[in-house]
Design a protein around this motif. Sequence first.
Motif, PDB file in Angstrom:
ATOM      1  N   GLY A  55      64.033 -83.401 -62.937  1.00 14.40           N
ATOM      2  CA  GLY A  55      63.561 -82.181 -62.287  1.00 14.40           C
ATOM      3  C   GLY A  55      62.071 -81.959 -62.501  1.00 14.40           C
ATOM      4  N   ILE A  56      61.610 -82.188 -63.730  1.00  7.84           N
ATOM      5  CA  ILE A  56      60.183 -82.048 -64.036  1.00  7.84           C
ATOM      6  C   ILE A  56      59.376 -83.076 -63.244  1.00  7.84           C
ATOM      7  N   LEU A  57      59.877 -84.317 -63.205  1.00  5.53           N
ATOM      8  CA  LEU A  57      59.197 -85.375 -62.452  1.00  5.53           C
ATOM      9  C   LEU A  57      59.145 -85.038 -60.968  1.00  5.53           C
ATOM     10  N   TYR A  58      60.239 -84.493 -60.430  1.00  3.23           N
ATOM     11  CA  TYR A  58      60.302 -84.091 -59.016  1.00  3.23           C
ATOM     12  C   TYR A  58      59.232 -83.044 -58.708  1.00  3.23           C
ATOM     13  N   LEU A  59      59.093 -82.045 -59.587  1.00  2.00           N
ATOM     14  CA  LEU A  59      58.097 -80.991 -59.386  1.00  2.00           C
ATOM     15  C   LEU A  59      56.671 -81.551 -59.451  1.00  2.00           C
ATOM     16  N   ILE A  60      56.437 -82.444 -60.429  1.00  2.00           N
ATOM     17  CA  ILE A  60      55.096 -83.044 -60.584  1.00  2.00           C
ATOM     18  C   ILE A  60      54.741 -83.882 -59.351  1.00  2.00           C
ATOM     19  N   LEU A  61      55.698 -84.725 -58.916  1.00  2.00           N
ATOM     20  CA  LEU A  61      55.446 -85.575 -57.744  1.00  2.00           C
ATOM     21  C   LEU A  61      55.220 -84.728 -56.489  1.00  2.00           C
ATOM     22  N   GLY A  62      56.041 -83.673 -56.352  1.00  2.00           N
ATOM     23  CA  GLY A  62      55.888 -82.783 -55.200  1.00  2.00           C
ATOM     24  C   GLY A  62      54.505 -82.145 -55.167  1.00  2.00           C
ATOM     25  N   TYR A  63      54.031 -81.726 -56.344  1.00  2.00           N
ATOM     26  CA  TYR A  63      52.710 -81.094 -56.442  1.00  2.00           C
ATOM     27  C   TYR A  63      51.592 -82.112 -56.147  1.00  2.00           C
ATOM     28  N   LEU A  64      51.702 -83.299 -56.755  1.00  2.00           N
ATOM     29  CA  LEU A  64      50.655 -84.319 -56.584  1.00  2.00           C
ATOM     30  C   LEU A  64      50.584 -84.847 -55.150  1.00  2.00           C
ATOM     31  N   LEU A  65      51.736 -84.903 -54.487  1.00  2.00           N
ATOM     32  CA  LEU A  65      51.784 -85.469 -53.128  1.00  2.00           C
ATOM     33  C   LEU A  65      51.678 -84.416 -52.031  1.00  2.00           C
ATOM     34  N   ASN A  66      51.473 -83.154 -52.406  1.00  2.00           N
ATOM     35  CA  ASN A  66      51.337 -82.073 -51.416  1.00  2.00           C
ATOM     36  C   ASN A  66      50.222 -82.299 -50.398  1.00  2.00           C
ATOM     37  N   PRO A  67      49.068 -82.875 -50.804  1.00  2.00           N
ATOM     38  CA  PRO A  67      48.001 -83.112 -49.821  1.00  2.00           C
ATOM     39  C   PRO A  67      48.437 -83.980 -48.626  1.00  2.00           C
ATOM     40  N   LEU A  68      49.478 -84.788 -48.808  1.00  2.00           N
ATOM     41  CA  LEU A  68      49.954 -85.631 -47.709  1.00  2.00           C
ATOM     42  C   LEU A  68      50.480 -84.817 -46.527  1.00  2.00           C
ATOM     43  N   LYS A  69      50.866 -83.575 -46.787  1.00  2.00           N
ATOM     44  CA  LYS A  69      51.391 -82.721 -45.714  1.00  2.00           C
ATOM     45  C   LYS A  69      50.350 -82.441 -44.634  1.00  2.00           C
ATOM     46  N   ARG A  70      49.074 -82.625 -44.975  1.00  2.00           N
ATOM     47  CA  ARG A  70      47.989 -82.317 -44.029  1.00  2.00           C
ATOM     48  C   ARG A  70      47.805 -83.400 -42.970  1.00  2.00           C
ATOM     49  N   ILE A  71      48.326 -84.595 -43.239  1.00  2.00           N
ATOM     50  CA  ILE A  71      48.145 -85.683 -42.280  1.00  2.00           C
ATOM     51  C   ILE A  71      49.362 -85.804 -41.359  1.00  2.00           C
ATOM     52  N   LYS A  72      49.192 -86.568 -40.291  1.00  2.00           N
ATOM     53  CA  LYS A  72      50.288 -86.765 -39.346  1.00  2.00           C
ATOM     54  C   LYS A  72      51.436 -87.503 -40.039  1.00  2.00           C
ATOM     55  N   ARG A  73      52.638 -86.986 -39.881  1.00  2.00           N
ATOM     56  CA  ARG A  73      53.852 -87.514 -40.524  1.00  2.00           C
ATOM     57  C   ARG A  73      53.747 -87.521 -42.049  1.00  2.00           C
ATOM     58  N   GLY A  74      52.889 -86.664 -42.570  1.00  2.00           N
ATOM     59  CA  GLY A  74      52.688 -86.580 -44.013  1.00  2.00           C
ATOM     60  C   GLY A  74      53.923 -86.097 -44.753  1.00  2.00           C
ATOM     61  N   VAL A  75      54.690 -85.179 -44.133  1.00  2.00           N
ATOM     62  CA  VAL A  75      55.908 -84.660 -44.773  1.00  2.00           C
ATOM     63  C   VAL A  75      56.919 -85.794 -44.966  1.00  2.00           C
ATOM     64  N   LEU A  76      57.027 -86.655 -43.936  1.00  2.97           N
ATOM     65  CA  LEU A  76      57.943 -87.807 -44.022  1.00  2.97           C
ATOM     66  C   LEU A  76      57.496 -88.772 -45.116  1.00  2.97           C
ATOM     67  N   ILE A  77      56.203 -89.099 -45.122  1.00  2.00           N
ATOM     68  CA  ILE A  77      55.655 -90.035 -46.120  1.00  2.00           C
ATOM     69  C   ILE A  77      55.847 -89.470 -47.525  1.00  2.00           C
ATOM     70  N   ARG A  78      55.582 -88.160 -47.692  1.00  2.00           N
ATOM     71  CA  ARG A  78      55.722 -87.499 -48.991  1.00  2.00           C
ATOM     72  C   ARG A  78      57.165 -87.585 -49.482  1.00  2.00           C
ATOM     73  N   SER A  79      58.114 -87.279 -48.612  1.00  2.00           N
ATOM     74  CA  SER A  79      59.533 -87.299 -49.001  1.00  2.00           C
ATOM     75  C   SER A  79      59.983 -88.708 -49.388  1.00  2.00           C
ATOM     76  N   ILE A  80      59.560 -89.701 -48.600  1.00  2.00           N
ATOM     77  CA  ILE A  80      59.931 -91.099 -48.887  1.00  2.00           C
ATOM     78  C   ILE A  80      59.347 -91.537 -50.229  1.00  2.00           C
ATOM     79  N   LEU A  81      58.081 -91.195 -50.469  1.00  2.00           N
ATOM     80  CA  LEU A  81      57.434 -91.570 -51.728  1.00  2.00           C
ATOM     81  C   LEU A  81      58.122 -90.920 -52.925  1.00  2.00           C
TER      82      LEU A  81
END
Length: 201
Positions: A55-81
């Motif tokens: 759970g802690i790792l999930y929160l950290i990864l979600g926070y670190l990868l949030n900038p990906l949401k700004r790019i095209k298909r960033g939400v998909l890339i973020r979730s896959i990563l």
Amino acid sequence: KLIDKLKQTNLKTAELSITQALILGEKKDIEKELYAEYAAAGAAHILAVSGLHVGILYLILGYLLNPLKRIKRGVLIRSILIVLLLWAFALLSGLSPSVTRAVSMFSFFALAELLNRQRMPINILFLSLLSLLLINPRWLFQVGFQLSYLAVFFILWLFPLLKNKFKPRNYFLKKSWDIICVTISAQLGVLPLAIYYFNQF
């Protein structure tokens, strides 16, 4: 390789073995007496990589990868990563029942977020249970698997009921009450199995 790196530090034997357990789920170097002390205190579960770590790792990864949401298909890339990195961590820590359960649950959380679906934790818990048992039905008979799912089920079901019994206004009192409620919920959930398998509570 990571354990070798840890051994190069200045940590003493006991601290090193605890660190290995907390980070990698590697418990073989913990002395029996020390492990018995943790078990007697009811804290042996922190020596295993568990859902809390994931759970802690999930929160950290979600926070670190949030900038990906700004790019095209960033939400998909973020979730896959996030899903790939969580499963990489699960493999690194030995695919214990608690980690496999937690990673599969958070994978479904990430999928629900990707599809903009409402995330219903109990449904996700049972979807995770069904998926893992389809992969390996024998996991159902593992004590760790049973304890893990039962504890989480009781936290999801009983915790909200207990929490609503007392609603303090003070922030610290509220957080303390939440921790107490989570603990009681988990302990009541695993109580029958703890008595049956280990003859202790």
